[in-house]
Motif scaffolding. Structure first.
Motif, PDB file in Angstrom:
ATOM      1  N   ALA A 186       0.080  83.891 155.476  1.00  0.00           N
ATOM      2  CA  ALA A 186      -0.447  82.634 155.994  1.00  0.00           C
ATOM      3  C   ALA A 186       0.414  81.462 155.535  1.00  0.00           C
ATOM      4  CB  ALA A 186      -1.882  82.443 155.526  1.00  0.00           C
ATOM      5  N   ASN A 187       0.368  80.367 156.282  1.00  0.00           N
ATOM      6  CA  ASN A 187       1.122  79.186 155.909  1.00  0.00           C
ATOM      7  C   ASN A 187       0.470  78.537 154.697  1.00  0.00           C
ATOM      8  OD1 ASN A 187       3.123  77.290 156.135  1.00  0.00           O
ATOM      9  ND2 ASN A 187       1.919  75.961 157.456  1.00  0.00           N
ATOM     10  N   GLY A 188       1.242  77.819 153.901  1.00  0.00           N
ATOM     11  CA  GLY A 188       0.706  77.160 152.719  1.00  0.00           C
ATOM     12  C   GLY A 188       1.643  77.305 151.545  1.00  0.00           C
ATOM     13  N   TRP A 189       1.241  76.717 150.412  1.00  0.00           N
ATOM     14  CA  TRP A 189       2.047  76.765 149.192  1.00  0.00           C
ATOM     15  C   TRP A 189       1.573  77.899 148.298  1.00  0.00           C
ATOM     16  CZ3 TRP A 189       6.476  74.249 148.502  1.00  0.00           C
ATOM     17  CH2 TRP A 189       6.732  73.109 149.287  1.00  0.00           C
ATOM     18  N   TYR A 190       2.535  78.627 147.724  1.00  0.00           N
ATOM     19  CA  TYR A 190       2.239  79.740 146.844  1.00  0.00           C
ATOM     20  C   TYR A 190       3.038  79.599 145.560  1.00  0.00           C
ATOM     21  CZ  TYR A 190       0.198  81.942 150.982  1.00  0.00           C
ATOM     22  OH  TYR A 190      -0.567  82.210 152.082  1.00  0.00           O
ATOM     23  N   ARG A 191       2.407  79.896 144.445  1.00  0.00           N
ATOM     24  CA  ARG A 191       3.101  79.896 143.157  1.00  0.00           C
ATOM     25  C   ARG A 191       3.526  81.319 142.843  1.00  0.00           C
ATOM     26  NH1 ARG A 191       1.367  80.479 137.494  1.00  0.00           N
ATOM     27  NH2 ARG A 191       2.847  79.380 136.139  1.00  0.00           N
ATOM     28  N   CYS A 192       4.821  81.528 142.724  1.00  0.00           N
ATOM     29  CA  CYS A 192       5.378  82.856 142.468  1.00  0.00           C
ATOM     30  C   CYS A 192       6.107  82.843 141.137  1.00  0.00           C
ATOM     31  CB  CYS A 192       6.352  83.267 143.571  1.00  0.00           C
ATOM     32  SG  CYS A 192       5.655  83.183 145.236  1.00  0.00           S
ATOM     33  N   SER A 193       6.082  83.956 140.430  1.00  0.00           N
ATOM     34  CA  SER A 193       6.759  84.037 139.139  1.00  0.00           C
ATOM     35  C   SER A 193       7.370  85.412 138.952  1.00  0.00           C
ATOM     36  CB  SER A 193       5.789  83.742 137.990  1.00  0.00           C
ATOM     37  OG  SER A 193       4.773  84.720 137.950  1.00  0.00           O
ATOM     38  N   ILE A 194       8.470  85.448 138.191  1.00  0.00           N
ATOM     39  CA  ILE A 194       9.152  86.686 137.834  1.00  0.00           C
ATOM     40  C   ILE A 194       9.410  86.659 136.338  1.00  0.00           C
ATOM     41  CG2 ILE A 194      11.245  88.078 138.115  1.00  0.00           C
ATOM     42  CD1 ILE A 194      11.521  86.902 140.923  1.00  0.00           C
ATOM     43  N   THR A 195       9.077  87.735 135.644  1.00  0.00           N
ATOM     44  CA  THR A 195       9.341  87.856 134.220  1.00  0.00           C
ATOM     45  C   THR A 195      10.281  89.039 133.999  1.00  0.00           C
ATOM     46  OG1 THR A 195       7.161  86.975 133.686  1.00  0.00           O
ATOM     47  CG2 THR A 195       8.325  88.134 131.934  1.00  0.00           C
ATOM     48  N   ALA A 196      11.364  88.811 133.283  1.00  0.00           N
ATOM     49  CA  ALA A 196      12.340  89.869 133.021  1.00  0.00           C
ATOM     50  C   ALA A 196      12.795  89.809 131.571  1.00  0.00           C
ATOM     51  CB  ALA A 196      13.543  89.725 133.951  1.00  0.00           C
ATOM     52  N   THR A 197      13.225  90.930 131.042  1.00  0.00           N
ATOM     53  CA  THR A 197      13.715  91.014 129.664  1.00  0.00           C
ATOM     54  C   THR A 197      15.233  90.987 129.660  1.00  0.00           C
ATOM     55  OG1 THR A 197      11.785  92.311 129.008  1.00  0.00           O
ATOM     56  CG2 THR A 197      13.707  92.379 127.556  1.00  0.00           C
ATOM     57  N   ALA A 198      15.814  90.060 128.910  1.00  0.00           N
ATOM     58  CA  ALA A 198      17.266  89.978 128.790  1.00  0.00           C
ATOM     59  C   ALA A 198      17.762  91.115 127.905  1.00  0.00           C
ATOM     60  CB  ALA A 198      17.668  88.640 128.196  1.00  0.00           C
ATOM     61  N   THR A 199      18.775  91.832 128.363  1.00  0.00           N
ATOM     62  CA  THR A 199      19.319  92.963 127.614  1.00  0.00           C
ATOM     63  C   THR A 199      20.651  92.653 126.962  1.00  0.00           C
ATOM     64  OG1 THR A 199      20.346  93.828 129.629  1.00  0.00           O
ATOM     65  CG2 THR A 199      18.127  94.610 129.094  1.00  0.00           C
ATOM     66  N   THR A 200      21.196  91.457 127.227  1.00  0.00           N
ATOM     67  CA  THR A 200      22.477  91.092 126.624  1.00  0.00           C
ATOM     68  C   THR A 200      22.563  89.579 126.548  1.00  0.00           C
ATOM     69  OG1 THR A 200      24.872  91.390 126.759  1.00  0.00           O
ATOM     70  CG2 THR A 200      23.708  91.010 128.816  1.00  0.00           C
ATOM     71  N   THR A 201      23.498  89.083 125.757  1.00  0.00           N
ATOM     72  CA  THR A 201      23.731  87.649 125.635  1.00  0.00           C
ATOM     73  C   THR A 201      24.998  87.290 126.383  1.00  0.00           C
ATOM     74  OG1 THR A 201      22.667  87.599 123.476  1.00  0.00           O
ATOM     75  CG2 THR A 201      24.119  85.763 124.016  1.00  0.00           C
ATOM     76  N   THR A 202      24.942  86.285 127.233  1.00  0.00           N
ATOM     77  CA  THR A 202      26.094  85.903 128.031  1.00  0.00           C
ATOM     78  C   THR A 202      26.044  84.415 128.312  1.00  0.00           C
ATOM     79  OG1 THR A 202      27.221  86.230 130.144  1.00  0.00           O
ATOM     80  CG2 THR A 202      24.839  86.459 130.139  1.00  0.00           C
ATOM     81  N   SER A 203      27.190  83.845 128.593  1.00  0.00           N
ATOM     82  CA  SER A 203      27.260  82.429 128.961  1.00  0.00           C
ATOM     83  C   SER A 203      27.191  82.226 130.467  1.00  0.00           C
ATOM     84  CB  SER A 203      28.566  81.820 128.424  1.00  0.00           C
ATOM     85  OG  SER A 203      29.676  82.511 128.961  1.00  0.00           O
ATOM     86  N   THR A 204      27.045  83.307 131.207  1.00  0.00           N
ATOM     87  CA  THR A 204      26.975  83.220 132.664  1.00  0.00           C
ATOM     88  C   THR A 204      25.671  82.537 133.085  1.00  0.00           C
ATOM     89  OG1 THR A 204      28.218  85.280 132.825  1.00  0.00           O
ATOM     90  CG2 THR A 204      27.051  84.552 134.802  1.00  0.00           C
ATOM     91  N   SER A 205      25.763  81.694 134.094  1.00  0.00           N
ATOM     92  CA  SER A 205      24.578  81.000 134.588  1.00  0.00           C
ATOM     93  C   SER A 205      23.584  81.994 135.181  1.00  0.00           C
ATOM     94  CB  SER A 205      24.969  79.972 135.647  1.00  0.00           C
ATOM     95  OG  SER A 205      25.829  79.007 135.106  1.00  0.00           O
TER      96      SER A 205
END
Length: 228
Positions: A1-20
């Motif tokens: 349906a038309n309208g505004w929806y709040r969506c979220s994604i949760t993920a675990t970082a497996t490494t450290t990087t300077s990449t955006s």
């Protein structure tokens, strides 16, 4: 349906990087499904709007934090009813309370989370409903002159991201607690809190350290001056 929806994604970082970090929205009718960034053949009749995108560190998503070009840290939302606004509505002899809230934090959390805490700005006199930190149980407590004389608690966990409707009735020697329309228990021995001054929402009285912030959303709070 038309309208505004709040969506979220949760993920675990497996490494450290300077990449955006990037978030890509893909559609089933991508014109190129072989590359990481899909190409979408949009049209004026088939489009979507996206706004208020937010990246944050944590185990669950929080509400939107308005920013400009720099990151910011949100202070806790603090809401209370005090002074004549409180004393004008409060009945020292009896009352009932209904709340509807959603907890975003996991079942087991670092601190308990209060939906409502009626208090004298200390821990000596307080009437509150909370989600217990380690177990996630729903709890109703009444403390009068530093005497915890009414404590009613569930034996099942409060699940995150689900609407929780809690209600309580309180009067001298007459306390009851309901969770999602089921009676959890009652207590027929206890005095009402003495000279409260503050109706705290989504937190507990200042005497608690750390504070009992809700970390969620409240859709309704109803206070009645009668023991219903």
């Amino acid at each position: 349906a038309n309208g505004w929806y709040r969506c979220s994604i949760t993920a675990t970082a497996t490494t450290t990087t300077s990449t955006s970090n990037n978030l890509t929205i893909g559609f089933v009718n991508n014109t190129n499904g072989t590359i990481r960034l899909p190409s979408y053949a949009g049209s004026t009749n088939n489009k979507f709007l996206a706004a208020m995108c937010q990246f944050e560190t944590g185990s669950f998503p929080t509400s939107y934090i308005p920013t400009t070009t720099a990151s910011v840290i949100r202070s806790a939302d603090v809401c209370s009813i005090t002074g004549a606004n409180f004393t004008g509505m409060w009945n020292a002899l009896e009352g009932s309370l209904l709340t509807s809230a959603i907890f975003n934090a996991p079942v087991a959390y670092g601190t308990s989370q209060a939906v409502v805490d009626i208090n004298d700005t200390t821990t000596l006199n307080r009437l509150r409903s909370t989600k217990v930190n380690a177990t996630g149980f729903a709890s109703f407590n009444n403390t009068s002159n530093n005497n915890a004389n009414a404590s009613i608690i569930t034996s099942t966990t409060t699940q995150p991201f689900t609407v929780q409707k809690w209600s309580s009735g309180f009067k001298l020697d007459d306390f009851v607690f309901y969770v999602n329309n089921s009676q959890i228990g009652s207590d027929n021995s206890g005095a009402m809190i003495v000279s409260p001054t503050t109706f705290t929402i989504g937190d507990a009285s200042a005497g608690f350290t750390p504070r009992l912030y809700l970390n969620g959303t409240i859709s309704a709070i109803r206070y009645y001056r009668k023991r219903l």
